[in-house]
Design an enzyme around this catalytic site. Structure first.
Site, PDB file in Angstrom:
ATOM      1  N   HIS A  58      -5.420  -3.629  -5.507  1.00  0.00           N
ATOM      2  CA  HIS A  58      -4.611  -3.627  -4.295  1.00  0.00           C
ATOM      3  C   HIS A  58      -5.244  -4.594  -3.300  1.00  0.00           C
ATOM      4  CE1 HIS A  58      -2.736   0.647  -4.902  1.00  0.00           C
ATOM      5  NE2 HIS A  58      -2.720  -0.077  -6.012  1.00  0.00           N
ATOM      6  N   GLU A  60      -6.037  -4.355  -0.190  1.00  0.00           N
ATOM      7  CA  GLU A  60      -7.128  -3.783   0.611  1.00  0.00           C
ATOM      8  C   GLU A  60      -8.431  -3.728  -0.184  1.00  0.00           C
ATOM      9  OE1 GLU A  60      -3.502  -1.022   1.464  1.00  0.00           O
ATOM     10  OE2 GLU A  60      -4.170  -2.373  -0.132  1.00  0.00           O
ATOM     11  N   CYS A  88      -2.547   3.274   0.477  1.00  0.00           N
ATOM     12  CA  CYS A  88      -2.417   4.428  -0.413  1.00  0.00           C
ATOM     13  C   CYS A  88      -3.692   5.273  -0.301  1.00  0.00           C
ATOM     14  CB  CYS A  88      -2.210   3.947  -1.851  1.00  0.00           C
ATOM     15  SG  CYS A  88      -3.702   3.240  -2.603  1.00  0.00           S
ATOM     16  N   CYS A  91      -6.932   3.369  -1.390  1.00  0.00           N
ATOM     17  CA  CYS A  91      -7.376   2.364  -0.432  1.00  0.00           C
ATOM     18  C   CYS A  91      -7.886   3.004   0.854  1.00  0.00           C
ATOM     19  CB  CYS A  91      -6.251   1.378  -0.152  1.00  0.00           C
ATOM     20  SG  CYS A  91      -5.839   0.358  -1.590  1.00  0.00           S
TER      21      CYS A  91
END
Length: 179
Positions: A58, A60, A88, A91
């Site tokens: 992801h 992040e 999410c 993260c």
């Protein structure tokens, strides 16, 4: 701070990263990690889940890893993260572990978010660090990118299904005539 530095918009850079992700078929999420005091960019990234075949790739996570690696630090206290979508739970937990000072995010994510939705990671008693959170920053732009991406994806899938159906019907017709 110089005039150019005062006009620097980390969320604009995060949105540009999200657009890069969309252009290569990734969910359009971009992240930029900046030094809170100076605004200096420490790292920027976009989702690379498909490209790397890595469910943790992801935006992040990639930005935090890049900055931590570049600085040789496991904790990025004083750093601020700008991301185009509410993080999410995975993260959000990484943000807590990295001890980020602030989290700025664009669009809210009622289905998969872990900050203002879902498990609300920073509100859990087991959360060791709670960054300051500012949500809804340039929300409409971030949301437009996401909606456009998923609308295009649905249209592509519908076209694929039509094509597959037509091929299947042709094959069935040929099979019937051969008997």
């Amino acid at each position: 701070m110089t005039e150019a530095a005062s006009k620097f918009d980390p969320m604009a850079l995060a949105l540009a990263e999200a657009a890069k992700a969309a252009a290569v078929g990734e969910v359009p999420v971009g992240a930029v990690l900046v030094e809170g005091a100076s605004g200096k960019v420490l790292a920027s990234a976009h989702n690379r889940v498909e490209e790397l075949a890595d469910p943790t790739a992801h935006a992040e996570m990639l930005a935090i890893r890049a900055a931590a690696g570049r600085l040789g630090l496991k904790r990025l206290t004083g750093a601020d993260l700008y991301v185009t979508l509410e993080p999410c739970p995975m993260c959000a937990t990484a943000i807590s572990f990295a001890r980020l000072r602030r989290l700025y995010f664009g669009a809210y994510d009622p289905k998969g978010g872990g900050v203002d939705h879902g498990p609300r990671i920073f509100q859990q008693p087991t959360c060791h660090h709670r960054p300051e959170v500012i949500g809804g920053l340039r929300e409409s732009e971030a949301g437009l990118l996401l909606r456009g991406f998923f609308e295009a994806r649905r249209k592509d899938r519908a076209r694929e299904m039509e094509r597959d159906s037509a091929i299947h019907c042709r094959d069935m017709e040929a099979w019937t005539w051969e008997r």
